[in-house]
Design an enzyme around this catalytic site. Structure first.
Site, PDB file in Angstrom:
ATOM      1  N   HIS A  53       0.444   6.180   3.433  1.00 14.92           N
ATOM      2  CA  HIS A  53      -0.792   6.967   3.673  1.00 14.92           C
ATOM      3  C   HIS A  53      -0.333   8.159   4.610  1.00 14.92           C
ATOM      4  CE1 HIS A  53      -4.800   8.366   4.840  1.00 14.92           C
ATOM      5  NE2 HIS A  53      -4.991   7.933   3.697  1.00 14.92           N
ATOM      6  N   LYS A  99       0.666  -1.200  -0.224  1.00 20.30           N
ATOM      7  CA  LYS A  99      -0.091  -0.017   0.047  1.00 20.30           C
ATOM      8  C   LYS A  99       0.947   1.175   0.100  1.00 20.30           C
ATOM      9  CE  LYS A  99      -3.659  -2.343   2.849  1.00 20.30           C
ATOM     10  NZ  LYS A  99      -4.603  -2.135   3.919  1.00 20.30           N
ATOM     11  N   HIS A 135       0.192   7.582   8.296  1.00 20.92           N
ATOM     12  CA  HIS A 135       1.260   6.776   9.009  1.00 20.92           C
ATOM     13  C   HIS A 135       2.336   8.070   9.383  1.00 20.92           C
ATOM     14  CE1 HIS A 135       0.046   3.274   6.829  1.00 20.92           C
ATOM     15  NE2 HIS A 135       0.079   2.611   8.175  1.00 20.92           N
TER      16      HIS A 135
END
Length: 601
Positions: free
Chosen positions: A142, A139, A145
């Protein structure tokens, strides 16, 4: 140097109260500074003396305060002693205050100022493992984080400068049922060419589609479970695809971490503890802590925090099972004295259960494990849309800062405006994040974050850069000795009084692991310095006055840089650092770049 004054005052109190200095020191603290009114240098809390049994709790506290004040007399360190409301105020002789606080900055940059305080040497040094960032592989990184990454980096920085051996660990979410879903999804609608061209974006798209379709596609749900079961059974084909996803992700993450100025000593992950987690389940069974539910899942009954599942009915492990195995493995491998997990507050129950099960398994060191929770950020969006990836946020901060700099025409003197905009933009994000309690949610607004005035990271960087510029333009004054008698103005004394609090601020942050104490200290120091710069010109002043003022501003510049580095902010290099950098430019020296990951990758 604040310790020298605290120790002298404690010695005076010890002679009067007939108690050891070490008992009296905790009741002494540097007084808060108010620019528009005179304040003492130190305060003694009489209520703390009462709570420690040094003074009786039955007597009137104000009468005790006034009586003790009358018994204490000024000496060659303290020039004035006065009674407040439940406190006793101490004011140090002004020339002595100036001389002792600025001594470290005469011969060098005073980089150890505050860090070598005896306040910070009361606890034993040990090995501290800090687990932070910990995104899920396959992923894109983001923006959510960001908090874990910068908070964990601050904690690791702080513990390291205080003398601990620090292990910085990134515990990747690289195992679990979501990889069953990703593996099944990729086999159905994944593309090798898209994976090569834009790896994380394509994996993200595959995962989103699979996550959507699985709600109404029973075949996909079965395939996902089957793929994860194959991973747990070490199927070669499934592991090969998983390894490919993991390698791609780690490579992409490292590039983002370099932009953040963050490095890790160990890249670990849930996958490393998959087989060990089965051993943990057996240990729980042997101790009689495990029971099987009607559905076939195996759980631990924790009366304090509910029932915790540790293995599914199909025999696969869960997040907490792997966390248990990881904690046990880390203790054996690193012999840490403390382990700190930095995650969002939604995982608070998870860590309560984790520590409770570790204790139930007989691991007394579970008491030295700690969870640092943080809240959510609302409204962090770029101009392009709602899905916010961290690189988009960093690019947005850099772009907006470049625009602001061009409007104020500050780019003309910069060698690399884009690099400056990147560093200042990141500073703005960090200071905005750290200003309040970590556990609190907060709303994000670009315009407020990037303001050049007020309590922002932009103002902090501007304050430090302004001082660096002053020091670089007055290097002819640096070799002369300080005359402490000329720094008697209220604005100079306010700065020095505030510097007295630096080691106390570091101690407070090391205890509760909250960066807000350091941020608020630095912002107030910047405001006090800005006022002093207006009131105390260096250029055009008599030489001995200019020398003293320059030394004062050098102290502020050094402490700002120290505090900024603790926060994970890169300050503008001073003249001395720039000279050193140029002399080392023939090759990279140790510490110039983030270390490459080692260990478990």
């Amino acid at each position: 140097m604040a310790c020298l004054f605290r120790r002298a005052i404690a010695a005076k109190l010890s002679r009067t109260l007939q108690h050891p200095e070490e008992l009296l020191l905790p009741a002494l603290s540097a007084a808060p500074v108010f620019r528009k009114q005179q304040t003492p240098d130190f305060k003694l809390s009489v209520s703390l003396l009462r709570s420690k049994g040094i003074l009786p709790t039955t007597a009137d506290i104000q009468l005790q305060t006034e009586d003790l004040t009358r018994q204490l007399k000024p000496d060659n360190v303290v020039e004035d002693i006065s009674a407040g409301s439940g406190t006793i105020n101490f004011t140090v002789h002004r020339p002595l205050l100036v001389q002792k606080l600025l001594e470290p900055f005469e011969a060098d940059a005073g980089v150890e100022f505050g860090l070598n305080s005896e306040l910070l040497k009361t606890s034993e040094r040990g090995t501290i493992l800090v687990e932070y960032s910990s995104p899920n592989i396959a992923k894109k990184f983001h923006a959510g984080h960001l908090r874990s990454t910068i908070i964990g980096n601050f904690i690791a920085n702080l513990k390291q400068v205080l003398g601990h051996a620090v292990i910085r660990m990134n515990y990747l979410g690289d195992w679990g049922m979501q990889f069953g879903l990703l593996g099944a999804g990729f086999s159905q609608f994944g593309s090798d060419s898209k994976l090569k061209d834009n790896p994380l974006q394509h994996l993200f798209e595959v995962y989103v589609r699979a996550n959507r379709d699985v709600e109404h596609d029973d075949c996909l749900k079965l395939e996902a479970r089957d793929f994860f079961r194959k991973l747990e059974q070490h199927d070669e084909k499934a592991l090969g695809l998983w390894q490919r996803f993991r390698d791609i992700t780690v490579e992409e993450y490292q590039r983002v971490y370099e932009r953040l100025g963050v490095h890790f000593d160990v890249y670990s992950g849930e996958s490393l503890h998959q087989s060990q987690s089965q051993d943990v389940v057996q240990q729980l069974q042997q101790r009689g802590l495990l029971r099987t539910t009607e559905t076939g899942a195996e759980v631990v009954d924790l009366s304090e925090s509910g029932v915790c599942a540790v293995r599914r009915s199909d025999g696969t492990t869960l997040y907490i099972t792997r966390d248990l195995a990881a904690a046990i493995d880390r203790k054996a491998k690193y012999s840490f004295t403390e382990m700190i997990y930095v995650t969002d507050k939604s995982q608070t129950t998870h860590f309560q259960q984790l520590f409770q099960i570790l204790s139930a398994l007989g691991h007394s060191w579970a008491q030295s494990c700690r969870h640092v929770p943080f809240g959510l950020v609302r409204g962090m969006k770029t101009r392009s849309g709602d899905v916010v990836f961290l690189e988009d946020v960093l690019n947005e901060a850099r772009s907006r800062m470049l625009h602001n700099m061009s409007q104020s025409k500050t780019t003309k003197d910069l060698e690399d405006p884009e690099d400056t905009a990147e560093k200042v933009g990141l500073s703005a994000l960090i200071v905005q994040d750290f200003r309040g309690p970590l556990v609190s949610d907060y709303s994000f607004h670009w315009d407020r974050v990037l303001q050049a005035q007020g309590d922002t990271g932009v103002f902090l960087q501007y304050s430090h850069a302004r001082l660096c510029s002053l020091l670089q333009k007055t290097t002819e004054l640096e070799a002369c000795r300080l005359d402490p008698s000329v720094l008697s103005e209220a604005s100079a004394l306010s700065v020095l009084q505030h510097l007295l609090r630096f080691d106390e601020v570091l101690l407070q942050s090391s205890q509760d692991l909250q960066p807000k104490h350091v941020v608020n200290f630095l912002l107030k120091l910047s405001h006090l310095a800005a006022y002093a710069l207006r009131e105390l010109p260096v250029k055009g002043s008599p030489t001995h006055v200019a020398q003293a003022r320059r030394c004062l501003f050098r102290a502020v510049c050094s402490v700002l840089a120290t505090g900024m580095r603790l926060l994970g902010i890169t300050p503008r290099p001073t003249a001395e650092e720039e000279t050193q950098r140029r002399s080392d430019s023939s090759g990279p020296g140790p510490g110039e770049r983030p270390r490459r990951p080692r260990g478990d990758q």
